[in-house]
Design a protein around this motif. Sequence first.
Motif, PDB file in Angstrom:
ATOM      1  N   GLY A  42      34.191 -44.019  -6.226  1.00 58.79           N
ATOM      2  CA  GLY A  42      32.470 -43.703  -6.081  1.00 58.79           C
ATOM      3  C   GLY A  42      31.804 -44.886  -7.311  1.00 58.79           C
ATOM      4  O   GLY A  42      30.732 -44.604  -6.866  1.00 58.79           O
ATOM      5  N   VAL A  43      32.559 -45.455  -8.024  1.00 56.50           N
ATOM      6  CA  VAL A  43      32.464 -46.078  -8.658  1.00 56.50           C
ATOM      7  C   VAL A  43      32.081 -46.926  -7.909  1.00 56.50           C
ATOM      8  O   VAL A  43      31.258 -47.841  -9.003  1.00 56.50           O
ATOM      9  CB  VAL A  43      33.876 -46.724  -9.934  1.00 56.50           C
ATOM     10  CG1 VAL A  43      33.576 -47.548 -11.129  1.00 56.50           C
ATOM     11  CG2 VAL A  43      34.091 -44.914 -10.323  1.00 56.50           C
ATOM     12  N   ILE A  44      33.064 -47.526  -7.178  1.00 57.96           N
ATOM     13  CA  ILE A  44      32.499 -49.486  -6.564  1.00 57.96           C
ATOM     14  C   ILE A  44      31.328 -48.985  -6.272  1.00 57.96           C
ATOM     15  O   ILE A  44      30.492 -49.607  -5.736  1.00 57.96           O
ATOM     16  CB  ILE A  44      33.573 -49.650  -5.321  1.00 57.96           C
ATOM     17  CG1 ILE A  44      34.683 -49.585  -5.844  1.00 57.96           C
ATOM     18  CG2 ILE A  44      33.010 -50.235  -5.083  1.00 57.96           C
ATOM     19  CD1 ILE A  44      35.759 -49.489  -5.545  1.00 57.96           C
ATOM     20  N   GLY A  45      30.785 -47.666  -5.453  1.00 56.76           N
ATOM     21  CA  GLY A  45      29.464 -46.965  -3.978  1.00 56.76           C
ATOM     22  C   GLY A  45      28.583 -47.280  -5.644  1.00 56.76           C
ATOM     23  O   GLY A  45      27.992 -47.838  -5.243  1.00 56.76           O
ATOM     24  N   ILE A  46      29.003 -46.467  -6.423  1.00 56.23           N
ATOM     25  CA  ILE A  46      28.114 -46.647  -7.790  1.00 56.23           C
ATOM     26  C   ILE A  46      27.299 -48.369  -8.119  1.00 56.23           C
ATOM     27  O   ILE A  46      26.507 -48.880  -8.487  1.00 56.23           O
ATOM     28  CB  ILE A  46      28.250 -46.043  -9.087  1.00 56.23           C
ATOM     29  CG1 ILE A  46      28.253 -44.237  -8.894  1.00 56.23           C
ATOM     30  CG2 ILE A  46      26.566 -46.615 -10.521  1.00 56.23           C
ATOM     31  CD1 ILE A  46      29.012 -43.782  -9.736  1.00 56.23           C
ATOM     32  N   ILE A  47      28.353 -48.928  -8.182  1.00 59.57           N
ATOM     33  CA  ILE A  47      28.169 -50.876  -8.539  1.00 59.57           C
ATOM     34  C   ILE A  47      27.355 -51.277  -7.766  1.00 59.57           C
ATOM     35  O   ILE A  47      26.934 -51.855  -7.735  1.00 59.57           O
ATOM     36  CB  ILE A  47      29.952 -51.037  -8.735  1.00 59.57           C
ATOM     37  CG1 ILE A  47      29.972 -50.835 -10.191  1.00 59.57           C
ATOM     38  CG2 ILE A  47      28.858 -52.606  -9.177  1.00 59.57           C
ATOM     39  CD1 ILE A  47      31.575 -51.352 -10.457  1.00 59.57           C
ATOM     40  N   ARG A  48      27.824 -51.081  -6.128  1.00 59.31           N
ATOM     41  CA  ARG A  48      27.222 -51.559  -5.384  1.00 59.31           C
ATOM     42  C   ARG A  48      25.850 -50.985  -4.597  1.00 59.31           C
ATOM     43  O   ARG A  48      24.590 -51.985  -4.577  1.00 59.31           O
ATOM     44  CB  ARG A  48      27.834 -51.386  -4.361  1.00 59.31           C
ATOM     45  CG  ARG A  48      29.092 -51.718  -3.683  1.00 59.31           C
ATOM     46  CD  ARG A  48      29.576 -51.965  -2.408  1.00 59.31           C
ATOM     47  NE  ARG A  48      30.503 -52.829  -1.898  1.00 59.31           N
ATOM     48  CZ  ARG A  48      31.440 -54.037  -0.691  1.00 59.31           C
ATOM     49  NH1 ARG A  48      31.511 -52.363  -0.578  1.00 59.31           N
ATOM     50  NH2 ARG A  48      31.983 -54.466  -0.812  1.00 59.31           N
ATOM     51  N   SER A  49      25.671 -49.949  -4.879  1.00 61.80           N
ATOM     52  CA  SER A  49      24.066 -49.189  -5.186  1.00 61.80           C
ATOM     53  C   SER A  49      23.336 -49.165  -6.394  1.00 61.80           C
ATOM     54  O   SER A  49      22.070 -48.545  -6.139  1.00 61.80           O
ATOM     55  CB  SER A  49      24.468 -48.331  -4.275  1.00 61.80           C
ATOM     56  OG  SER A  49      24.869 -46.694  -5.596  1.00 61.80           O
ATOM     57  N   TRP A  50      24.210 -50.411  -7.137  1.00 57.43           N
ATOM     58  CA  TRP A  50      23.318 -49.697  -8.712  1.00 57.43           C
ATOM     59  C   TRP A  50      21.607 -50.770  -8.520  1.00 57.43           C
ATOM     60  O   TRP A  50      20.459 -50.261  -9.118  1.00 57.43           O
ATOM     61  CB  TRP A  50      23.519 -51.342  -9.278  1.00 57.43           C
ATOM     62  CG  TRP A  50      23.220 -51.156 -11.284  1.00 57.43           C
ATOM     63  CD1 TRP A  50      22.734 -51.806 -11.753  1.00 57.43           C
ATOM     64  CD2 TRP A  50      23.175 -49.775 -12.048  1.00 57.43           C
ATOM     65  NE1 TRP A  50      22.470 -51.606 -13.352  1.00 57.43           N
ATOM     66  CE2 TRP A  50      23.009 -50.554 -12.606  1.00 57.43           C
ATOM     67  CE3 TRP A  50      24.164 -48.087 -11.682  1.00 57.43           C
ATOM     68  CZ2 TRP A  50      22.995 -49.083 -13.911  1.00 57.43           C
ATOM     69  CZ3 TRP A  50      23.766 -47.619 -12.592  1.00 57.43           C
ATOM     70  CH2 TRP A  50      23.396 -47.986 -14.449  1.00 57.43           C
ATOM     71  N   GLY A  51      21.402 -52.070  -7.362  1.00 59.84           N
ATOM     72  CA  GLY A  51      20.292 -51.977  -7.670  1.00 59.84           C
ATOM     73  C   GLY A  51      19.391 -51.225  -6.590  1.00 59.84           C
ATOM     74  O   GLY A  51      18.138 -50.856  -7.373  1.00 59.84           O
ATOM     75  N   ILE A  52      20.372 -50.516  -6.104  1.00 57.25           N
ATOM     76  CA  ILE A  52      19.108 -48.524  -5.038  1.00 57.25           C
ATOM     77  C   ILE A  52      18.918 -48.333  -7.026  1.00 57.25           C
ATOM     78  O   ILE A  52      17.708 -47.634  -6.774  1.00 57.25           O
ATOM     79  CB  ILE A  52      19.563 -47.858  -4.429  1.00 57.25           C
ATOM     80  CG1 ILE A  52      19.993 -48.612  -3.069  1.00 57.25           C
ATOM     81  CG2 ILE A  52      18.824 -47.529  -3.998  1.00 57.25           C
ATOM     82  CD1 ILE A  52      21.363 -48.480  -2.095  1.00 57.25           C
ATOM     83  N   ILE A  53      19.677 -47.565  -7.360  1.00 57.79           N
ATOM     84  CA  ILE A  53      19.541 -47.087  -9.024  1.00 57.79           C
ATOM     85  C   ILE A  53      17.996 -47.660  -9.675  1.00 57.79           C
ATOM     86  O   ILE A  53      17.224 -46.588 -10.166  1.00 57.79           O
ATOM     87  CB  ILE A  53      21.057 -46.869  -9.753  1.00 57.79           C
ATOM     88  CG1 ILE A  53      21.914 -46.249  -8.337  1.00 57.79           C
ATOM     89  CG2 ILE A  53      20.550 -45.659 -10.744  1.00 57.79           C
ATOM     90  CD1 ILE A  53      23.189 -45.604  -9.145  1.00 57.79           C
ATOM     91  N   LYS A  54      18.204 -48.790  -9.506  1.00 57.28           N
ATOM     92  CA  LYS A  54      17.737 -49.842 -10.562  1.00 57.28           C
ATOM     93  C   LYS A  54      16.359 -49.574 -10.217  1.00 57.28           C
ATOM     94  O   LYS A  54      15.274 -49.250 -10.341  1.00 57.28           O
ATOM     95  CB  LYS A  54      18.198 -50.824 -11.078  1.00 57.28           C
ATOM     96  CG  LYS A  54      19.755 -51.343 -12.157  1.00 57.28           C
ATOM     97  CD  LYS A  54      19.594 -53.041 -12.184  1.00 57.28           C
ATOM     98  CE  LYS A  54      18.423 -53.421 -12.326  1.00 57.28           C
ATOM     99  NZ  LYS A  54      18.615 -55.232 -12.410  1.00 57.28           N
ATOM    100  N   GLY A  55      15.855 -49.392  -8.443  1.00 56.48           N
ATOM    101  CA  GLY A  55      14.646 -49.980  -8.293  1.00 56.48           C
ATOM    102  C   GLY A  55      14.037 -47.968  -7.656  1.00 56.48           C
ATOM    103  O   GLY A  55      13.050 -48.452  -8.593  1.00 56.48           O
ATOM    104  N   ALA A  56      15.241 -47.401  -7.614  1.00 58.92           N
ATOM    105  CA  ALA A  56      14.445 -45.498  -8.169  1.00 58.92           C
ATOM    106  C   ALA A  56      14.050 -45.536  -9.803  1.00 58.92           C
ATOM    107  O   ALA A  56      13.104 -45.350  -9.660  1.00 58.92           O
ATOM    108  CB  ALA A  56      15.335 -44.790  -7.946  1.00 58.92           C
ATOM    109  N   LEU A  57      14.866 -46.247 -10.777  1.00 60.75           N
ATOM    110  CA  LEU A  57      13.856 -46.330 -11.783  1.00 60.75           C
ATOM    111  C   LEU A  57      13.171 -46.924 -12.325  1.00 60.75           C
ATOM    112  O   LEU A  57      12.171 -46.281 -12.956  1.00 60.75           O
ATOM    113  CB  LEU A  57      15.963 -46.088 -12.861  1.00 60.75           C
ATOM    114  CG  LEU A  57      16.680 -45.867 -12.780  1.00 60.75           C
ATOM    115  CD1 LEU A  57      17.629 -45.503 -13.847  1.00 60.75           C
ATOM    116  CD2 LEU A  57      15.882 -43.958 -12.996  1.00 60.75           C
TER     117      LEU A  57
END
Length: 652
Positions: A304-319
Motif C-alpha cells: 500500500g505504501v509503495i502504491g501510494i508513492i507510485r501513485s503520488w503523481g495521480i494524488i498530486k494531480g487530483a489535489l
Amino acid sequence: METNEKQPVDLPENAFRELKPGEEYHPILSPNKVYPEANAWSVSWGIIMAVIFSAAAAYLGLRVGQVFEAAIPIAIIAVGLSGAAKRKNALGENVIIQSIGASSGVIVAGAIFTLPALYILQAKYPELTVNFMEVFLSSLLGGILGILFLIPFRKYFVSDMHGKYPFPEATATAQVLVSGEKGGSQAKPLILAGLVGGLYDFILSTFGWWSSVLTTRVLPWGTELANNAKMVFKVNTGAAVLGLGYIVGLKYSLIICSGSLFVWFIINPILGSVPLSELAISSPEDMFTNYGRYIGIGGIAMAGVIGIIRSWGIIKGALGLATKEFSSKKGNDESKTPRTQRDLSMKFIIIAIVFALIITFLFFYLGVIHNLLQATVAFVVVAGIAFLFTTVAANAIAIVGTNPVSGMTLMTLILASVILVAIGLKGTSGMVAALIIGGVVCTALSMAGGFITDLKIGYWIGTTPRKQESWKFLGTLVSAATVGGVILLLNKAYGFSGNNALVAPQANAMAAVIEPLMMGQGAPWILYGVGAILAVILTWLGVPALAFALGMFIPLELNTPLVIGGLISWYVGSRSKDAALNKARVDRGTLLASGFIAGGALMGVVSAGLSLADFKYQHHLSETTMQIAGLIMYLLLIAFLTVSSMKAKKTN
C-alpha cells in the motif's frame, strides 16, 4: 428532458480489454442523451434495499461470520422489479438502485469487523461503555470519508486504467444488469449459469453432500505431509469462487496463488522445522493463522505504501485539480463535459471533506477521548490512513474483487494503539478510542473499495457519475443507522460472549489484538517486517506486490480455484487461430462465470437464512466419500464452464 428512445442493451466489444491507441470506449447509454436514473422509483427502492440488506448482512455476518456481497443480489432484484413494473429504459434506474442499496454491504463490513469488539471487551471490563451514537457515527463518518476521498480518483480507476484491471465483482454485476435488460435468448447463458451455480452452491452449503474443500489430508501421505512437513494443499469447490477466478484471469490468479503457496509450502515448512518448539506440533492451518497472515498484513501495508508513492503523481494531480477549481471564480462549464464524465465538483468535495473531518474531530474529542492532544492525534491517524489507503482498497477490489479491509484495519488498530499508548492513552479508554478509530478507517476503506465497483459499473453502462456519487451519501446514512440499530439489538438478544453468543470472528480477532497492546504487551513486528521486506523485493523484481500479499492473507483454498478459473479462461481464449472466435468464447465464459457468482451469492443468502432458522440436515457420508464426490462434482462444474464457453459463435 429524459429520452423515451429505446436504448441499446449490449456491452461494447472493448468493454473488458485495453483500448488501442486512439480508441475510445462508448458505453451502452449515449453520453449525448439523458436517461431515467435518479428518480422517485430508483431512490425509493435503493433505500429499501439498503435497509433490508444492511439488517440481513449484519445479522448473518455476526451470526455465521460471513458478510455476503449485496451488489449482485440487489442488481438481480432491481432487474426483476423493473421487469414486473414494465418500466422502459430502466438500465440507468437499476444502476442507481444497485448503487444506493450496495452501501449496505460495505457499511456492514466496516462496522462488524471492529465495533462488536467493544461489547466483547465490555464483558471483561464492565467499566467500558458503548452507545448507539458511537456505532452510528463511526460507520457514517467512515462511509462519507470513503466516498469523498475516492471521487477524485474515479477517472483514473474506471477510465484511465480501462481494461488493465479485471474488476470481477463489477463485471458480474454489470452482466446481470445488462442481461436482465436484454431479456429473451440473450440472457439465457447468464440465467442458466446462475441456476447451475446457485443450485450447486446451495446443495453444497445446505446439505453438504460433497466436500466444500478438497484437501490432500484425505490421503495417508497427505496427512503425513501435513503433520511432519507442515504442507497441505486445498481447493474450494464452490461455483462462485471458480467464476471469480475466470473473470480475474490467469495472470493475477497466478500471482495471488503464488502468495498462498509461498506461505503454505515455504514459510510453514521452515517454521515447522524448528526443533523443540510449539511450531513443531502446530497444524499448517494454525501456522497460517498465527504467522502467515501477519506476514501477509505486513506485505499488504508495505504494498500500500509503495502504491501510494507510485501513485503520488495521480494524488498530486487530483489535489491540483481540486485547488485550481476551488480557487477559480468562473467554475467549470458543464455543457462542455459529457454527461458520463460529470462528477461532483471539486469545490463541493473539498468543502465536504473539511466539514466531515471537523465533525470527525469533534466526535473524537467530545464523544470518545476528551483530551485535546489525544483526540488530535487520533484524528490525524484516521484522516491520514483513510486518505492514503483509499487507493489501495480500490486497487485490491479492481484486481481480485476482495477488499483486504480486515488486514488494513488490523494494521491501523496496531499503529493507532502504539501511538495512543505513547501519548498516554491506554487501558479501557484506549481500547474504546482505538476501536472507534478502527471502525472509521475500516468503513472508509470498505466504502472506497465497494464504491469503485459501483462507479465502474456506471462507466460501462453509461450512467452519470454525479448522480451515483450524490445518492451514495443517502445509502450510507440509511445503512449506518440500520447497522447501528441491528448491532445494539443483537447484543441485547444474543450477546457477543458466553453460551449461544454471536460468532463475530473478525471483531473477536480485533479484540484479541488490541487488548494486549493497550495493556502493555507487544505485536508481531518481526512478521510484519518480513512481509514488508518481501513486498519491497517483489516490487523491485516487477511482481505486483499487493496481489502477492493478498494471496498470503487470504486462505489457500480460496486462492487455488482462482488459478483453475484463470486456466479455463486462458484455454477457451486460445484454442482457435481465429481471434474473433476466441474472443466470443471468452465473452460467453465471462457471462457464465458472472452467473456462477450471481447464483452463488443469491443462494448463499438463502442457505445462511435456513441455517439461522435452525434448519438442520445430517448425513452419514464418510469424509473420504465426500472428498471423492467433491472431486467429481467439481470436475463436472469445470467441464460445464469450459464446454459451454467453447460453444460460442463469433458474431458477424
